[in-house]
Design a protein around this motif. Structure first.
Motif, PDB file in Angstrom:
ATOM      1  N   TRP A  24       0.839  -1.188   0.000  1.00 35.48           N
ATOM      2  CA  TRP A  24       0.000   0.000   0.000  1.00 35.48           C
ATOM      3  C   TRP A  24       0.881   1.247   0.000  1.00 35.48           C
ATOM      4  N   ASP A  25       0.276   2.367  -0.343  1.00 40.88           N
ATOM      5  CA  ASP A  25       0.981   3.646  -0.376  1.00 40.88           C
ATOM      6  C   ASP A  25       1.123   4.230   1.020  1.00 40.88           C
ATOM      7  N   ASP A  26       2.150   5.055   1.203  1.00 37.15           N
ATOM      8  CA  ASP A  26       2.335   5.777   2.453  1.00 37.15           C
ATOM      9  C   ASP A  26       1.101   6.637   2.718  1.00 37.15           C
ATOM     10  N   GLU A  27       0.770   6.790   3.961  1.00 38.49           N
ATOM     11  CA  GLU A  27      -0.380   7.545   4.438  1.00 38.49           C
ATOM     12  C   GLU A  27      -1.710   6.870   4.111  1.00 38.49           C
ATOM     13  N   ASP A  28      -1.677   5.583   3.722  1.00 35.88           N
ATOM     14  CA  ASP A  28      -2.885   4.774   3.577  1.00 35.88           C
ATOM     15  C   ASP A  28      -3.002   3.860   4.790  1.00 35.88           C
ATOM     16  N   PHE A  61       2.780  -2.667  13.842  1.00 34.52           N
ATOM     17  CA  PHE A  61       1.600  -1.940  14.268  1.00 34.52           C
ATOM     18  C   PHE A  61       0.376  -2.839  14.186  1.00 34.52           C
ATOM     19  N   GLY A  62      -0.712  -2.356  14.732  1.00 41.04           N
ATOM     20  CA  GLY A  62      -1.969  -3.087  14.712  1.00 41.04           C
ATOM     21  C   GLY A  62      -2.707  -2.916  13.400  1.00 41.04           C
ATOM     22  N   ASP A  63      -3.684  -3.796  13.183  1.00 43.28           N
ATOM     23  CA  ASP A  63      -4.514  -3.757  11.983  1.00 43.28           C
ATOM     24  C   ASP A  63      -5.300  -2.449  11.930  1.00 43.28           C
ATOM     25  N   ASP A  64      -5.630  -2.028  10.723  1.00 36.49           N
ATOM     26  CA  ASP A  64      -6.392  -0.800  10.481  1.00 36.49           C
ATOM     27  C   ASP A  64      -5.674   0.442  10.987  1.00 36.49           C
ATOM     28  N   THR A  65      -4.341   0.446  10.835  1.00 39.27           N
ATOM     29  CA  THR A  65      -3.505   1.585  11.210  1.00 39.27           C
ATOM     30  C   THR A  65      -3.095   2.346   9.960  1.00 39.27           C
ATOM     31  N   THR A  66      -3.204   3.662   9.998  1.00 34.67           N
ATOM     32  CA  THR A  66      -2.704   4.489   8.904  1.00 34.67           C
ATOM     33  C   THR A  66      -1.200   4.648   9.098  1.00 34.67           C
ATOM     34  N   THR A  67      -0.437   4.331   8.058  1.00 39.58           N
ATOM     35  CA  THR A  67       1.019   4.318   8.158  1.00 39.58           C
ATOM     36  C   THR A  67       1.625   5.599   7.596  1.00 39.58           C
ATOM     37  N   TYR A  68       2.657   6.065   8.285  1.00 45.09           N
ATOM     38  CA  TYR A  68       3.393   7.261   7.878  1.00 45.09           C
ATOM     39  C   TYR A  68       4.885   6.966   7.974  1.00 45.09           C
ATOM     40  N   ALA A  69       5.586   7.048   6.848  1.00 47.39           N
ATOM     41  CA  ALA A  69       7.028   6.846   6.853  1.00 47.39           C
ATOM     42  C   ALA A  69       7.742   8.058   7.433  1.00 47.39           C
ATOM     43  N   ASP A  70       7.108   9.223   7.417  1.00 43.44           N
ATOM     44  CA  ASP A  70       7.726  10.474   7.859  1.00 43.44           C
ATOM     45  C   ASP A  70       9.057  10.692   7.155  1.00 43.44           C
ATOM     46  N   HIS A  71       9.055  10.468   5.846  1.00 45.38           N
ATOM     47  CA  HIS A  71      10.272  10.574   5.038  1.00 45.38           C
ATOM     48  C   HIS A  71      10.153  11.720   4.051  1.00 45.38           C
ATOM     49  N   GLU A  72      11.193  12.523   3.984  1.00 47.26           N
ATOM     50  CA  GLU A  72      11.333  13.545   2.958  1.00 47.26           C
ATOM     51  C   GLU A  72      12.694  13.361   2.324  1.00 47.26           C
TER      52      GLU A  72
END
Length: 82
Positions: A24-28, A61-72
């Motif tokens: 999946w994409d970041d922030e999904d 992380f747990g299921d149904d978590t929105t993921t953020y790489a916090d990468h720039e």
């Protein structure tokens, strides 16, 4: 996947033994879609990768978590050739 940062990982539900994989994409939101009658939590082990600069990282992380790489990206010119 059209985003610069993409995630991929595996989920498992230890109580019933179910497991699976997803990308999946970041922030999904990472969602297994798993729904059984047993108690316990579905957990994820996943990695992210930036297609522009090659940076990566991981998380649990747990299921149904929105993921953020916090990468720039520091330097767009160092990106991976398409």
């Amino acid at each position: 996947m059209s985003a610069e940062v993409a995630w991929g990982g595996q989920w498992e539900h230890p109580e019933c033994g179910a497991s699976g994989e997803a990308v999946w994409d970041d922030e999904d939101t990472a969602s297994s879609g798993h729904d059984c009658d047993r108690e316990g939590d579905v957990t994820w082990s996943a990695e992210w990768h930036c297609h522009s600069c090659g940076a990566s990282g991981d998380g649990q992380f747990g299921d149904d978590t929105t993921t953020y790489a916090d990468h720039e990206c520091d330097d767009e010119d160092e990106g991976v050739a398409a």
